[in-house]
Design a protein around this motif. Sequence first.
Motif, mmCIF file in Angstrom:
data_model
loop_
_atom_site.group_PDB
_atom_site.id
_atom_site.type_symbol
_atom_site.label_atom_id
_atom_site.label_comp_id
_atom_site.label_asym_id
_atom_site.label_seq_id
_atom_site.Cartn_x
_atom_site.Cartn_y
_atom_site.Cartn_z
ATOM 1 N N GLY A 1 0.771 -1.237 0.000
ATOM 2 C CA GLY A 1 0.000 0.000 0.000
ATOM 3 C C GLY A 1 0.796 1.278 0.000
ATOM 4 N N VAL A 2 2.119 1.187 -0.082
ATOM 5 C CA VAL A 2 2.968 2.384 -0.066
ATOM 6 C C VAL A 2 3.258 2.809 -1.507
ATOM 7 C CG1 VAL A 2 5.213 3.335 0.599
ATOM 8 C CG2 VAL A 2 4.013 1.763 2.140
ATOM 9 N N PRO A 3 2.979 4.058 -1.899
ATOM 10 C CA PRO A 3 3.212 4.487 -3.278
ATOM 11 C C PRO A 3 4.683 4.411 -3.670
ATOM 12 C CG PRO A 3 2.672 6.369 -1.878
ATOM 13 C CD PRO A 3 2.421 5.145 -1.064
ATOM 14 N N ARG B 1 4.954 -5.170 -11.579
ATOM 15 C CA ARG B 1 4.343 -6.396 -11.057
ATOM 16 C C ARG B 1 4.408 -6.442 -9.537
ATOM 17 N NH1 ARG B 1 6.817 -9.005 -15.543
ATOM 18 N NH2 ARG B 1 8.498 -9.842 -14.240
ATOM 19 N N THR B 2 5.554 -6.051 -8.997
ATOM 20 C CA THR B 2 5.706 -6.053 -7.539
ATOM 21 C C THR B 2 4.749 -5.058 -6.894
ATOM 22 O OG1 THR B 2 8.051 -6.616 -7.814
ATOM 23 C CG2 THR B 2 7.354 -5.827 -5.642
ATOM 24 N N ALA B 3 4.644 -3.864 -7.470
ATOM 25 C CA ALA B 3 3.728 -2.853 -6.934
ATOM 26 C C ALA B 3 2.290 -3.351 -6.983
ATOM 27 C CB ALA B 3 3.876 -1.551 -7.714
ATOM 28 N N SER C 1 0.300 -1.302 -4.294
ATOM 29 C CA SER C 1 0.970 -0.001 -4.169
ATOM 30 C C SER C 1 0.808 0.791 -5.464
ATOM 31 C CB SER C 1 2.463 -0.204 -3.867
ATOM 32 O OG SER C 1 2.630 -0.943 -2.678
ATOM 33 N N ARG C 2 0.403 2.042 -5.351
ATOM 34 C CA ARG C 2 0.243 2.887 -6.523
ATOM 35 C C ARG C 2 1.618 3.230 -7.091
ATOM 36 N NH1 ARG C 2 -3.566 6.740 -8.453
ATOM 37 N NH2 ARG C 2 -2.838 7.265 -10.560
ATOM 38 N N LEU D 1 5.694 15.507 -4.153
ATOM 39 C CA LEU D 1 4.303 15.877 -4.425
ATOM 40 C C LEU D 1 3.337 14.752 -4.055
ATOM 41 C CD1 LEU D 1 4.868 17.777 -7.775
ATOM 42 C CD2 LEU D 1 4.041 18.776 -5.618
ATOM 43 N N VAL D 2 3.764 13.499 -4.224
ATOM 44 C CA VAL D 2 2.954 12.379 -3.740
ATOM 45 C C VAL D 2 2.808 12.467 -2.232
ATOM 46 C CG1 VAL D 2 2.933 9.857 -3.445
ATOM 47 C CG2 VAL D 2 3.534 10.845 -5.665
#
Length: 430
Positions: free
Chosen positions: A191-193, A208-210, A215-216, A271-272
Amino acid sequence: MNYEQTMKYLENLSKFGINLGMARIKRLLELMQHPERRFKTIHVTGTNGKGSTTAMLASILTASGIKNGMYTSPHLTDYPERMVVNGKEMSKEEFAQAITYTSQFVEQMLSDGFEQPTEFEVITAAAFYYFAAIGVEYAVIEVGLGGLLDSTNVIIPEVSVITNVTLEHTDRCGSTIADVARHKAGIIKDGVPVVTAAKGEALDIIKRTAAEKGSRLYAKEEHFYSRFVGFENGKQRVAIDAGAFGRVETELNLIGCHQVENSAVAATAALVLAAGEHRITIKAIKSALAIVRWPGRFEIFPGAPVIIIDGAHNPDGARVLRQNLDQVFPGRKITFALGILRDKDVSGIIRELIRPEDAVVTVQPLSYRAATPEEIAREIEASHVEAAASIDGGIDRAEELAGAEGVVCVAGSLYLIGEARQIILRSRQM
Protein backbone atom coordinates in the motif's frame (compact mmCIF):
# COMPACT_ATOMS: atom_id res chain seq x y z
CA MET A 1 33.92 5.68 23.31
CA ASN A 2 35.36 8.89 21.88
CA TYR A 3 35.54 9.37 18.11
CA GLU A 4 38.96 7.73 17.71
CA GLN A 5 37.83 4.71 19.73
CA THR A 6 34.65 4.56 17.66
CA MET A 7 36.73 4.44 14.46
CA LYS A 8 38.70 1.48 15.83
CA TYR A 9 35.47 -0.25 16.83
CA LEU A 10 34.03 0.16 13.32
CA GLU A 11 37.32 -0.87 11.72
CA ASN A 12 37.14 -4.10 13.70
CA LEU A 13 33.57 -4.66 12.50
CA SER A 14 34.55 -4.05 8.87
CA LYS A 15 36.44 -7.35 8.79
CA PHE A 16 33.06 -9.10 8.75
CA GLY A 17 32.46 -7.52 5.34
CA ILE A 18 29.09 -7.37 3.58
CA ASN A 19 26.66 -10.02 4.82
CA LEU A 20 23.18 -9.42 3.42
CA GLY A 21 20.21 -10.51 5.51
CA MET A 22 17.58 -9.08 7.82
CA ALA A 23 17.77 -11.22 10.98
CA ARG A 24 20.63 -9.34 12.68
CA ILE A 25 19.32 -5.79 12.09
CA LYS A 26 15.81 -6.81 13.15
CA ARG A 27 17.10 -8.27 16.42
CA LEU A 28 19.34 -5.27 17.07
CA LEU A 29 16.50 -2.79 16.54
CA GLU A 30 14.18 -4.90 18.67
CA LEU A 31 16.64 -4.67 21.55
CA MET A 32 16.84 -0.89 20.97
CA GLN A 33 13.02 -0.69 21.17
CA HIS A 34 12.61 0.16 17.49
CA PRO A 35 13.87 3.73 17.08
CA GLU A 36 13.07 3.47 13.33
CA ARG A 37 9.35 3.54 14.18
CA ARG A 38 9.52 6.93 15.90
CA PHE A 39 9.58 9.03 12.71
CA LYS A 40 8.21 8.83 9.17
CA THR A 41 10.49 7.83 6.30
CA ILE A 42 11.10 8.01 2.56
CA HIS A 43 13.08 5.04 1.22
CA VAL A 44 15.36 5.50 -1.80
CA THR A 45 17.15 2.89 -3.90
CA GLY A 46 18.44 2.65 -7.47
CA THR A 47 21.63 1.85 -9.35
CA ASN A 48 22.63 5.47 -9.93
CA GLY A 49 21.26 8.76 -8.65
CA LYS A 50 19.91 7.51 -5.34
CA GLY A 51 22.27 9.73 -3.33
CA SER A 52 21.41 12.87 -5.32
CA THR A 53 17.70 12.07 -5.12
CA THR A 54 17.97 11.50 -1.37
CA ALA A 55 19.69 14.89 -0.97
CA MET A 56 16.99 16.61 -3.05
CA LEU A 57 14.19 15.08 -0.97
CA ALA A 58 15.87 16.08 2.29
CA SER A 59 16.35 19.62 0.94
CA ILE A 60 12.65 19.77 0.02
CA LEU A 61 11.65 18.70 3.54
CA THR A 62 13.94 21.35 5.04
CA ALA A 63 12.52 24.05 2.75
CA SER A 64 9.03 22.93 3.85
CA GLY A 65 9.84 23.58 7.50
CA ILE A 66 9.88 19.88 8.36
CA LYS A 67 12.63 18.67 10.70
CA ASN A 68 14.28 15.82 8.83
CA GLY A 69 17.17 13.42 8.82
CA MET A 70 19.13 12.14 5.85
CA TYR A 71 21.01 8.82 5.94
CA THR A 72 23.40 8.06 3.06
CA SER A 73 26.43 5.91 2.32
CA PRO A 74 29.29 5.70 1.80
CA HIS A 75 30.85 8.86 3.18
CA LEU A 76 33.42 10.85 1.22
CA THR A 77 35.68 11.93 4.10
CA ASP A 78 34.27 11.14 7.56
CA TYR A 79 31.55 8.86 8.90
CA PRO A 80 29.37 11.65 10.35
CA GLU A 81 28.59 12.77 6.76
CA ARG A 82 26.19 9.83 6.63
CA MET A 83 23.78 11.35 9.16
CA VAL A 84 22.47 14.86 8.49
CA VAL A 85 19.63 16.80 10.15
CA ASN A 86 18.09 19.77 8.34
CA GLY A 87 21.18 19.99 6.14
CA LYS A 88 23.63 19.95 9.06
CA GLU A 89 26.03 17.04 9.42
CA MET A 90 26.15 15.48 12.89
CA SER A 91 29.29 16.17 14.94
CA LYS A 92 31.99 13.60 15.57
CA GLU A 93 30.97 13.64 19.25
CA GLU A 94 27.34 12.88 18.34
CA PHE A 95 28.46 10.10 16.00
CA ALA A 96 30.62 8.53 18.70
CA GLN A 97 27.76 8.72 21.19
CA ALA A 98 25.31 7.08 18.75
CA ILE A 99 27.72 4.22 17.98
CA THR A 100 28.58 3.79 21.66
CA TYR A 101 24.88 3.59 22.55
CA THR A 102 24.26 1.03 19.81
CA SER A 103 27.29 -1.08 20.74
CA GLN A 104 25.81 -2.08 24.10
CA PHE A 105 22.94 -3.80 22.29
CA VAL A 106 25.41 -5.46 19.94
CA GLU A 107 27.13 -6.93 23.00
CA GLN A 108 23.76 -8.11 24.30
CA MET A 109 23.09 -9.83 20.98
CA LEU A 110 26.44 -11.60 21.10
CA SER A 111 25.94 -12.71 24.68
CA ASP A 112 22.58 -14.16 23.63
CA GLY A 113 24.31 -16.18 20.92
CA PHE A 114 23.33 -14.10 17.90
CA GLU A 115 25.62 -13.62 14.92
CA GLN A 116 27.84 -10.51 14.89
CA PRO A 117 26.14 -7.55 13.14
CA THR A 118 28.10 -5.99 10.29
CA GLU A 119 29.56 -2.50 10.30
CA PHE A 120 26.75 -1.21 8.06
CA GLU A 121 24.08 -2.74 10.29
CA VAL A 122 25.54 -1.07 13.38
CA ILE A 123 25.79 2.32 11.65
CA THR A 124 22.23 1.98 10.30
CA ALA A 125 20.85 1.19 13.75
CA ALA A 126 22.84 4.10 15.19
CA ALA A 127 21.37 6.42 12.54
CA PHE A 128 17.84 5.37 13.46
CA TYR A 129 18.63 5.95 17.14
CA TYR A 130 20.15 9.37 16.43
CA PHE A 131 17.21 10.54 14.32
CA ALA A 132 14.74 9.38 16.95
CA ALA A 133 16.72 10.96 19.80
CA ILE A 134 17.03 14.32 18.06
CA GLY A 135 13.33 14.32 17.20
CA VAL A 136 13.12 14.36 13.41
CA GLU A 137 9.65 14.13 11.86
CA TYR A 138 10.86 12.47 8.65
CA ALA A 139 14.04 10.76 7.54
CA VAL A 140 15.12 10.13 3.95
CA ILE A 141 16.89 6.78 3.99
CA GLU A 142 19.20 5.69 1.17
CA VAL A 143 19.61 1.96 0.61
CA GLY A 144 23.15 0.69 1.07
CA LEU A 145 23.13 -2.22 -1.39
CA GLY A 146 20.28 -3.59 -3.47
CA GLY A 147 17.13 -3.23 -1.41
CA LEU A 148 15.41 -6.51 -0.59
CA LEU A 149 18.04 -7.72 1.91
CA ASP A 150 19.52 -4.33 2.80
CA SER A 151 19.66 -3.33 6.46
CA THR A 152 17.55 -0.25 5.78
CA ASN A 153 14.65 -2.38 4.55
CA VAL A 154 13.16 -2.66 8.03
CA ILE A 155 11.28 0.63 7.57
CA ILE A 156 7.71 1.14 6.35
CA PRO A 157 8.05 4.39 4.39
CA GLU A 158 5.49 6.95 3.29
CA VAL A 159 6.89 6.77 -0.25
CA SER A 160 9.31 4.31 -1.89
CA VAL A 161 11.66 5.61 -4.60
CA ILE A 162 13.57 3.54 -7.18
CA THR A 163 15.65 5.89 -9.32
CA ASN A 164 16.74 3.46 -12.05
CA VAL A 165 18.03 -0.07 -12.54
CA THR A 166 21.15 -1.21 -14.38
CA LEU A 167 23.63 -4.00 -13.64
CA GLU A 168 25.53 -3.59 -10.37
CA HIS A 169 26.71 -5.77 -7.48
CA THR A 170 26.14 -8.81 -9.68
CA ASP A 171 27.90 -11.01 -7.11
CA ARG A 172 25.14 -10.21 -4.61
CA CYS A 173 22.10 -9.06 -6.57
CA GLY A 174 22.29 -11.45 -9.52
CA SER A 175 23.77 -11.36 -13.00
CA THR A 176 20.79 -9.98 -14.95
CA ILE A 177 18.74 -6.77 -15.01
CA ALA A 178 15.77 -8.84 -13.84
CA ASP A 179 17.71 -10.11 -10.82
CA VAL A 180 18.84 -6.60 -9.84
CA ALA A 181 15.32 -5.21 -10.38
CA ARG A 182 13.86 -7.79 -8.00
CA HIS A 183 16.30 -6.64 -5.32
CA LYS A 184 15.43 -2.97 -5.92
CA ALA A 185 11.69 -3.74 -5.95
CA GLY A 186 12.19 -5.43 -2.58
CA ILE A 187 11.76 -2.05 -0.86
CA ILE A 188 8.14 -1.80 -2.05
CA LYS A 189 5.76 -2.24 0.90
CA ASP A 190 2.06 -3.03 1.00
CA GLY A 191 0.00 0.00 0.00
CA VAL A 192 2.97 2.38 -0.07
CA PRO A 193 3.21 4.49 -3.28
CA VAL A 194 6.26 4.01 -5.51
CA VAL A 195 8.00 6.56 -7.75
CA THR A 196 10.53 5.34 -10.32
CA ALA A 197 12.46 6.27 -13.44
CA ALA A 198 13.26 2.62 -14.23
CA LYS A 199 12.70 1.46 -17.80
CA GLY A 200 12.14 -1.69 -19.83
CA GLU A 201 12.36 -5.07 -18.14
CA ALA A 202 13.22 -3.50 -14.77
CA LEU A 203 10.09 -1.34 -14.89
CA ASP A 204 7.97 -4.38 -15.74
CA ILE A 205 9.23 -6.15 -12.61
CA ILE A 206 8.66 -3.07 -10.46
CA LYS A 207 5.12 -2.76 -11.88
CA ARG A 208 4.34 -6.40 -11.06
CA THR A 209 5.71 -6.05 -7.54
CA ALA A 210 3.73 -2.85 -6.93
CA ALA A 211 0.55 -4.54 -8.19
CA GLU A 212 1.14 -7.53 -5.90
CA LYS A 213 1.61 -5.17 -2.95
CA GLY A 214 -1.38 -2.98 -3.80
CA SER A 215 0.97 0.00 -4.17
CA ARG A 216 0.24 2.89 -6.52
CA LEU A 217 3.07 3.27 -9.05
CA TYR A 218 4.24 6.53 -10.64
CA ALA A 219 6.62 5.84 -13.55
CA LYS A 220 8.63 8.43 -15.47
CA GLU A 221 7.43 8.94 -19.04
CA GLU A 222 4.05 7.49 -18.05
CA HIS A 223 2.96 9.56 -15.06
CA PHE A 224 5.57 12.32 -14.85
CA TYR A 225 8.08 13.96 -17.18
CA SER A 226 11.06 16.31 -17.19
CA ARG A 227 13.12 18.28 -19.68
CA PHE A 228 16.24 20.39 -19.69
CA VAL A 229 15.45 24.05 -20.40
CA GLY A 230 18.92 25.60 -20.43
CA PHE A 231 21.78 26.96 -18.35
CA GLU A 232 21.42 30.16 -16.33
CA ASN A 233 23.72 31.69 -13.68
CA GLY A 234 25.81 28.53 -13.46
CA LYS A 235 22.76 26.35 -12.86
CA GLN A 236 20.54 24.35 -15.16
CA ARG A 237 16.84 25.08 -15.55
CA VAL A 238 14.49 22.12 -15.58
CA ALA A 239 10.79 21.73 -16.27
CA ILE A 240 8.98 18.95 -14.39
CA ASP A 241 5.45 17.83 -15.17
CA ALA A 242 4.04 15.63 -12.41
CA GLY A 243 0.62 15.33 -14.00
CA ALA A 244 -2.25 15.89 -11.58
CA PHE A 245 0.23 16.76 -8.83
CA GLY A 246 1.39 19.91 -10.61
CA ARG A 247 4.22 21.40 -12.64
CA VAL A 248 7.55 22.78 -11.50
CA GLU A 249 9.99 24.88 -13.52
CA THR A 250 13.02 25.80 -11.49
CA GLU A 251 16.76 26.24 -11.27
CA LEU A 252 18.64 23.10 -10.30
CA ASN A 253 21.90 23.52 -8.45
CA LEU A 254 23.15 20.07 -9.46
CA ILE A 255 24.62 19.93 -12.96
CA GLY A 256 24.21 17.13 -15.48
CA CYS A 257 21.56 15.58 -17.69
CA HIS A 258 21.02 12.78 -15.18
CA GLN A 259 20.05 15.35 -12.54
CA VAL A 260 17.16 16.47 -14.73
CA GLU A 261 15.74 12.97 -14.30
CA ASN A 262 16.68 12.73 -10.62
CA SER A 263 15.01 16.07 -9.87
CA ALA A 264 11.80 14.85 -11.53
CA VAL A 265 11.83 11.70 -9.38
CA ALA A 266 12.45 13.73 -6.21
CA ALA A 267 9.84 16.39 -7.02
CA THR A 268 7.20 13.78 -7.89
CA ALA A 269 7.90 11.79 -4.72
CA ALA A 270 7.59 15.00 -2.71
CA LEU A 271 4.30 15.88 -4.42
CA VAL A 272 2.95 12.38 -3.74
CA LEU A 273 3.89 12.91 -0.10
CA ALA A 274 2.30 16.38 -0.18
CA ALA A 275 -1.14 14.81 -0.66
CA GLY A 276 -1.07 14.05 3.06
CA GLU A 277 1.62 16.53 4.16
CA HIS A 278 0.38 20.01 3.28
CA ARG A 279 3.55 21.79 4.36
CA ILE A 280 5.19 20.56 1.15
CA THR A 281 4.43 23.01 -1.65
CA ILE A 282 5.64 23.66 -5.18
CA LYS A 283 7.27 26.83 -3.87
CA ALA A 284 9.25 24.78 -1.34
CA ILE A 285 10.28 22.28 -4.03
CA LYS A 286 11.54 25.07 -6.30
CA SER A 287 13.57 26.76 -3.58
CA ALA A 288 15.03 23.42 -2.40
CA LEU A 289 16.18 22.28 -5.84
CA ALA A 290 17.81 25.65 -6.49
CA ILE A 291 20.14 25.27 -3.49
CA VAL A 292 20.58 21.50 -2.97
CA ARG A 293 24.19 20.27 -2.76
CA TRP A 294 25.58 16.79 -3.23
CA PRO A 295 29.40 16.84 -3.07
CA GLY A 296 31.43 14.54 -5.26
CA ARG A 297 28.86 14.08 -8.00
CA PHE A 298 29.72 16.18 -11.06
CA GLU A 299 31.04 18.77 -8.63
CA ILE A 300 32.75 21.64 -10.45
CA PHE A 301 35.81 23.46 -9.09
CA PRO A 302 36.46 26.61 -11.17
CA GLY A 303 40.01 27.55 -12.09
CA ALA A 304 42.62 26.98 -14.74
CA PRO A 305 42.09 24.19 -15.50
CA VAL A 306 38.56 23.59 -14.26
CA ILE A 307 38.30 20.34 -12.25
CA ILE A 308 35.30 18.01 -12.10
CA ILE A 309 34.98 15.23 -9.54
CA ASP A 310 32.42 12.49 -9.95
CA GLY A 311 32.06 9.14 -8.23
CA ALA A 312 31.05 7.28 -11.40
CA HIS A 313 31.84 3.67 -10.42
CA ASN A 314 29.87 1.55 -12.89
CA PRO A 315 29.42 1.64 -16.68
CA ASP A 316 26.06 3.42 -16.56
CA GLY A 317 27.45 6.11 -14.25
CA ALA A 318 30.48 6.46 -16.52
CA ARG A 319 28.24 6.83 -19.58
CA VAL A 320 26.24 9.61 -17.91
CA LEU A 321 29.42 11.36 -16.75
CA ARG A 322 30.74 11.37 -20.33
CA GLN A 323 27.45 12.79 -21.61
CA ASN A 324 27.65 15.55 -19.02
CA LEU A 325 31.27 16.40 -19.88
CA ASP A 326 30.36 16.64 -23.57
CA GLN A 327 27.29 18.78 -22.85
CA VAL A 328 28.83 21.18 -20.34
CA PHE A 329 32.33 21.42 -21.89
CA PRO A 330 31.88 20.87 -25.64
CA GLY A 331 35.13 20.85 -27.58
CA ARG A 332 37.33 21.08 -24.47
CA LYS A 333 40.23 18.70 -23.92
CA ILE A 334 39.48 16.21 -21.13
CA THR A 335 42.22 14.79 -18.92
CA PHE A 336 41.22 12.12 -16.43
CA ALA A 337 42.63 11.18 -13.06
CA LEU A 338 41.08 7.73 -12.92
CA GLY A 339 40.97 5.18 -10.09
CA ILE A 340 38.74 2.10 -10.01
CA LEU A 341 38.13 -0.75 -7.57
CA ARG A 342 39.27 -4.15 -8.79
CA ASP A 343 35.83 -5.75 -8.18
CA LYS A 344 34.05 -3.24 -10.44
CA ASP A 345 33.48 -3.56 -14.19
CA VAL A 346 36.80 -1.92 -15.04
CA SER A 347 36.64 -2.47 -18.79
CA GLY A 348 32.99 -1.35 -18.93
CA ILE A 349 33.76 1.90 -17.08
CA ILE A 350 36.74 2.64 -19.34
CA ARG A 351 34.77 1.84 -22.49
CA GLU A 352 32.01 4.30 -21.59
CA LEU A 353 34.23 7.07 -20.23
CA ILE A 354 37.51 7.27 -22.16
CA ARG A 355 37.96 8.32 -25.78
CA PRO A 356 41.12 8.01 -27.94
CA GLU A 357 41.78 11.77 -27.82
CA ASP A 358 41.71 11.94 -24.00
CA ALA A 359 44.69 11.92 -21.65
CA VAL A 360 44.54 9.67 -18.58
CA VAL A 361 46.54 9.52 -15.36
CA THR A 362 45.66 6.44 -13.32
CA VAL A 363 45.68 6.53 -9.50
CA GLN A 364 44.86 4.14 -6.68
CA PRO A 365 41.73 4.79 -4.55
CA LEU A 366 42.05 4.46 -0.78
CA SER A 367 40.64 0.95 -0.51
CA TYR A 368 42.08 -2.54 -0.16
CA ARG A 369 39.79 -3.42 -3.10
CA ALA A 370 41.47 -0.89 -5.41
CA ALA A 371 43.11 -1.92 -8.66
CA THR A 372 46.67 -0.65 -9.00
CA PRO A 373 47.34 2.31 -11.32
CA GLU A 374 49.38 0.00 -13.54
CA GLU A 375 46.51 -2.50 -13.84
CA ILE A 376 44.09 0.24 -14.91
CA ALA A 377 46.61 1.85 -17.31
CA ARG A 378 47.01 -1.43 -19.20
CA GLU A 379 43.27 -1.42 -19.99
CA ILE A 380 43.22 2.08 -21.54
CA GLU A 381 43.76 3.21 -25.11
CA ALA A 382 44.08 6.99 -25.24
CA SER A 383 46.37 9.72 -26.54
CA HIS A 384 48.35 9.71 -23.31
CA VAL A 385 48.26 7.19 -20.44
CA GLU A 386 50.48 7.09 -17.37
CA ALA A 387 50.30 5.73 -13.83
CA ALA A 388 50.81 7.98 -10.80
CA ALA A 389 52.32 7.01 -7.47
CA SER A 390 49.75 8.94 -5.40
CA ILE A 391 46.37 10.62 -5.68
CA ASP A 392 47.72 14.15 -5.17
CA GLY A 393 50.55 13.51 -7.61
CA GLY A 394 48.07 12.15 -10.13
CA ILE A 395 45.84 15.21 -9.88
CA ASP A 396 48.84 17.54 -10.24
CA ARG A 397 49.99 15.64 -13.32
CA ALA A 398 46.48 15.71 -14.83
CA GLU A 399 46.39 19.50 -14.37
CA GLU A 400 49.76 19.81 -16.16
CA LEU A 401 48.55 17.71 -19.08
CA ALA A 402 45.24 19.57 -19.33
CA GLY A 403 46.72 23.07 -19.41
CA ALA A 404 44.85 26.21 -18.42
CA GLU A 405 42.15 25.79 -21.07
CA GLY A 406 41.50 22.10 -20.46
CA VAL A 407 39.26 20.16 -18.09
CA VAL A 408 40.43 17.68 -15.46
CA CYS A 409 37.96 14.99 -14.42
CA VAL A 410 38.65 12.88 -11.32
CA ALA A 411 36.47 9.76 -11.45
CA GLY A 412 36.06 6.02 -11.03
CA SER A 413 35.34 5.43 -7.33
CA LEU A 414 33.83 7.21 -4.35
CA TYR A 415 36.84 5.94 -2.39
CA LEU A 416 38.94 8.18 -4.63
CA ILE A 417 36.60 11.17 -4.64
CA GLY A 418 36.68 11.90 -0.91
CA GLU A 419 40.47 12.19 -0.81
CA ALA A 420 40.62 14.04 -4.13
CA ARG A 421 38.06 16.56 -2.93
CA GLN A 422 40.15 17.41 0.14
CA ILE A 423 43.29 17.78 -2.00
CA ILE A 424 41.53 20.16 -4.41
CA LEU A 425 39.97 22.25 -1.64
CA ARG A 426 43.40 22.68 -0.02
CA SER A 427 45.27 23.41 -3.24
CA ARG A 428 42.73 26.01 -4.38
CA GLN A 429 42.22 27.41 -0.86
CA MET A 430 38.45 26.98 -1.11
